[in-house]
Design a protein around this motif. Structure first.
Motif, PDB file in Angstrom:
ATOM      1  N   CYS A  17       0.571  -1.130  -0.142  1.00  0.00           N
ATOM      2  CA  CYS A  17       0.051   0.266  -0.209  1.00  0.00           C
ATOM      3  C   CYS A  17       0.965   1.497  -0.130  1.00  0.00           C
ATOM      4  O   CYS A  17       1.991   0.763  -0.065  1.00  0.00           O
ATOM      5  N   PRO A  18       0.184   3.051  -0.349  1.00  0.00           N
ATOM      6  CA  PRO A  18       1.365   3.433   0.434  1.00  0.00           C
ATOM      7  C   PRO A  18       2.341   3.471   1.494  1.00  0.00           C
ATOM      8  O   PRO A  18       1.327   3.171   2.190  1.00  0.00           O
TER       9      PRO A  18
ATOM     10  N   TYR B 213     -11.449  -1.547   4.927  1.00  0.00           N
ATOM     11  CA  TYR B 213     -11.197  -2.072   6.692  1.00  0.00           C
ATOM     12  C   TYR B 213     -11.273  -0.824   7.188  1.00  0.00           C
ATOM     13  O   TYR B 213     -10.419   0.176   6.656  1.00  0.00           O
ATOM     14  N   ARG B 214     -12.325  -0.097   7.951  1.00  0.00           N
ATOM     15  CA  ARG B 214     -12.352   0.513   9.056  1.00  0.00           C
ATOM     16  C   ARG B 214     -10.919   0.791  10.307  1.00  0.00           C
ATOM     17  O   ARG B 214     -11.517   0.194  11.420  1.00  0.00           O
ATOM     18  N   VAL B 215     -10.313   1.159  10.278  1.00  0.00           N
ATOM     19  CA  VAL B 215      -8.861   1.374  11.019  1.00  0.00           C
ATOM     20  C   VAL B 215      -9.910   1.818  12.063  1.00  0.00           C
ATOM     21  O   VAL B 215      -9.777   1.006  13.262  1.00  0.00           O
TER      22      VAL B 215
ATOM     23  N   ILE C  19      -8.642   1.739   4.990  1.00  0.00           N
ATOM     24  CA  ILE C  19      -8.489   1.118   3.849  1.00  0.00           C
ATOM     25  C   ILE C  19      -9.530   0.109   2.379  1.00  0.00           C
ATOM     26  O   ILE C  19      -9.984  -0.631   3.532  1.00  0.00           O
ATOM     27  N   THR C  20      -8.840   0.492   1.724  1.00  0.00           N
ATOM     28  CA  THR C  20      -9.554  -0.203   0.882  1.00  0.00           C
ATOM     29  C   THR C  20      -8.768  -1.014   0.065  1.00  0.00           C
ATOM     30  O   THR C  20      -7.720  -0.106  -0.904  1.00  0.00           O
ATOM     31  N   TRP C  21      -9.282  -2.339  -0.497  1.00  0.00           N
ATOM     32  CA  TRP C  21      -8.459  -3.235  -1.540  1.00  0.00           C
ATOM     33  C   TRP C  21      -9.255  -3.421  -2.176  1.00  0.00           C
ATOM     34  O   TRP C  21     -10.651  -3.585  -2.383  1.00  0.00           O
ATOM     35  N   VAL C  22      -8.719  -2.997  -3.744  1.00  0.00           N
ATOM     36  CA  VAL C  22      -9.709  -3.112  -5.506  1.00  0.00           C
ATOM     37  C   VAL C  22      -9.024  -4.656  -5.548  1.00  0.00           C
ATOM     38  O   VAL C  22      -7.817  -3.458  -6.254  1.00  0.00           O
ATOM     39  N   ILE C  23      -9.360  -5.281  -6.309  1.00  0.00           N
ATOM     40  CA  ILE C  23      -8.518  -7.022  -6.831  1.00  0.00           C
ATOM     41  C   ILE C  23      -9.053  -7.487  -7.960  1.00  0.00           C
ATOM     42  O   ILE C  23     -10.725  -7.193  -7.495  1.00  0.00           O
TER      43      ILE C  23
ATOM     44  N   GLU D  60      -6.148   1.815  -1.631  1.00  0.00           N
ATOM     45  CA  GLU D  60      -6.248   2.989  -0.859  1.00  0.00           C
ATOM     46  C   GLU D  60      -6.703   3.599   0.028  1.00  0.00           C
ATOM     47  O   GLU D  60      -6.930   2.442   0.795  1.00  0.00           O
ATOM     48  N   ILE D  61      -5.580   4.465   0.592  1.00  0.00           N
ATOM     49  CA  ILE D  61      -5.589   5.135   1.793  1.00  0.00           C
ATOM     50  C   ILE D  61      -6.476   6.727   2.652  1.00  0.00           C
ATOM     51  O   ILE D  61      -5.684   6.637   1.269  1.00  0.00           O
ATOM     52  N   ALA D  62      -7.329   6.470   3.043  1.00  0.00           N
ATOM     53  CA  ALA D  62      -7.557   7.499   3.073  1.00  0.00           C
ATOM     54  C   ALA D  62      -6.889   7.903   4.755  1.00  0.00           C
ATOM     55  O   ALA D  62      -7.510   6.886   5.853  1.00  0.00           O
ATOM     56  N   THR D  63      -6.651   8.731   5.037  1.00  0.00           N
ATOM     57  CA  THR D  63      -6.237   9.803   5.135  1.00  0.00           C
ATOM     58  C   THR D  63      -6.601  11.110   6.124  1.00  0.00           C
ATOM     59  O   THR D  63      -7.236  11.458   5.957  1.00  0.00           O
ATOM     60  N   PRO D  64      -6.427  12.053   7.543  1.00  0.00           N
ATOM     61  CA  PRO D  64      -7.175  13.556   7.475  1.00  0.00           C
ATOM     62  C   PRO D  64      -6.315  14.181   6.207  1.00  0.00           C
ATOM     63  O   PRO D  64      -7.205  15.022   6.109  1.00  0.00           O
TER      64      PRO D  64
END
Length: 293
Positions: free
Chosen positions: A82-83, A109-111, A93-97, A154-158
């Motif tokens: 991931c990044p 995945y919601r941290v 955290i989202t994986w698209v396969i 894809e990782i979502a952050t603030p």
């Protein structure tokens, strides 16, 4: 503020002039991420955040946003990254396969709640490398041909969303054969390889090469070689492929196909047997000598 020569155009030609150049040393983040259930929304920040040092920002940006091609031989292990962000900075955290020719699988995945949701995911050979709380990487212990495709994390952050995509290309070693034909011909085959193997001949001569594609994406290459000279002692077929390079030859006097490395193996086995026999004979000799003393 720094100065550097600039090019200006005058009467069809370029001349150097001097003008001030502003060096950018900061990056301003203008958005934030809001998560509601499984929906990620990006919106402007009320107070932009500046990050100083453009070089470090550039290196970090490359680590956070990248598209790579990953070559893995069939049966080997593949690690999908991931990044480069600590999990503690992540919100989601989202994986698209998306294997080629198949429907994509989505893993979220919601941290904060450690909750995982999967959509259309049936391949249990693709697993977390550790646990999502420790690392977001995914892994395939033994890559198969149907794993060929795109893998996006894809990782979502603030600070925003960051993505890394792998184009996984599975390499399949071809089976290689060389057989003598009729009327001074030989046929060399590289069977069911991926990508397509290349075949070369020595000495130079006329050859016809044909390719046959298979439904699983592999390719068979068949090359028929013909020589004119009567004094040719051997014909060599060289097969080149990202997973293997093989050289086979036909000794024309014997009309048999032999792999070069097989000759070394035979020689090694014979020398090993000879060494064992000498060791046994020598041991028996010294035992008899000690007995008669």
């Amino acid at each position: 503020m720094a100065s550097a020569p600039l090019l200006s155009r005058s009467q069809g030609s370029f001349t150097a002039t001097s003008a001030p150049v502003k060096v950018v040393t900061s990056l301003t983040l203008l958005s934030q991420v809001t998560i509601t259930d499984n929906f990620v929304e990006q919106s402007p920040l009320s107070k932009p955040v500046s990050i100083i040092d453009s070089k470090s920002v550039h290196r970090r940006w490359e680590a956070l946003w990248s598209n790579t091609t990953l070559f893995v031989q069939m049966g080997a292990k593949a690690l999908l990254c991931c990044p480069a962000l600590p999990v503690t900075e992540a919100l989601f955290i989202t994986w698209v396969i998306a294997p080629r020719g198949q429907s994509p699988c989505r893993i979220s995945y919601r941290v904060e709640t450690k909750e995982t949701n999967e959509t259309n995911c049936t391949d249990r050979r693709i697993t977390w490398a550790f646990t999502p709380e420790q690392s977001p990487e995914r892994q395939i212990n033994a890559v198969a041909l149907d794993h060929d495709g795109l893998y996006s994390c894809e990782i979502a952050t603030p600070m925003g969303n960051f993505q890394r995509t792998h184009d996984l290309q599975v390499l399949v070693p071809p089976a290689v054969t060389l057989l003598p034909g009729e009327n001074r011909t030989a046929v060399c085959e590289a069977i069911a390889g991926k990508p397509t193997a290349q075949i070369f001949w020595t000495p130079d001569g006329d050859h016809v090469t044909k390719k046959e594609s298979h439904s699983n994406g592999t390719m068979t290459v068949r090359s028929t070689y013909h020589w004119e000279q009567n004094n040719v002692a051997a014909v060599f077929c060289i097969v080149s492929h990202p997973t293997v390079n093989r050289t086979l030859f036909i000794g024309l006097n014997q009309g048999v196909t032999i792999m070069l490395h097989s000759l070394l193996i035979i020689l090694y086995v014979k020398l090993s047997f000879l060494g064992i026999i000498l060791l046994i004979v020598g041991s028996a000799f010294f035992q008899k000598r000690d007995y008669f003393r």
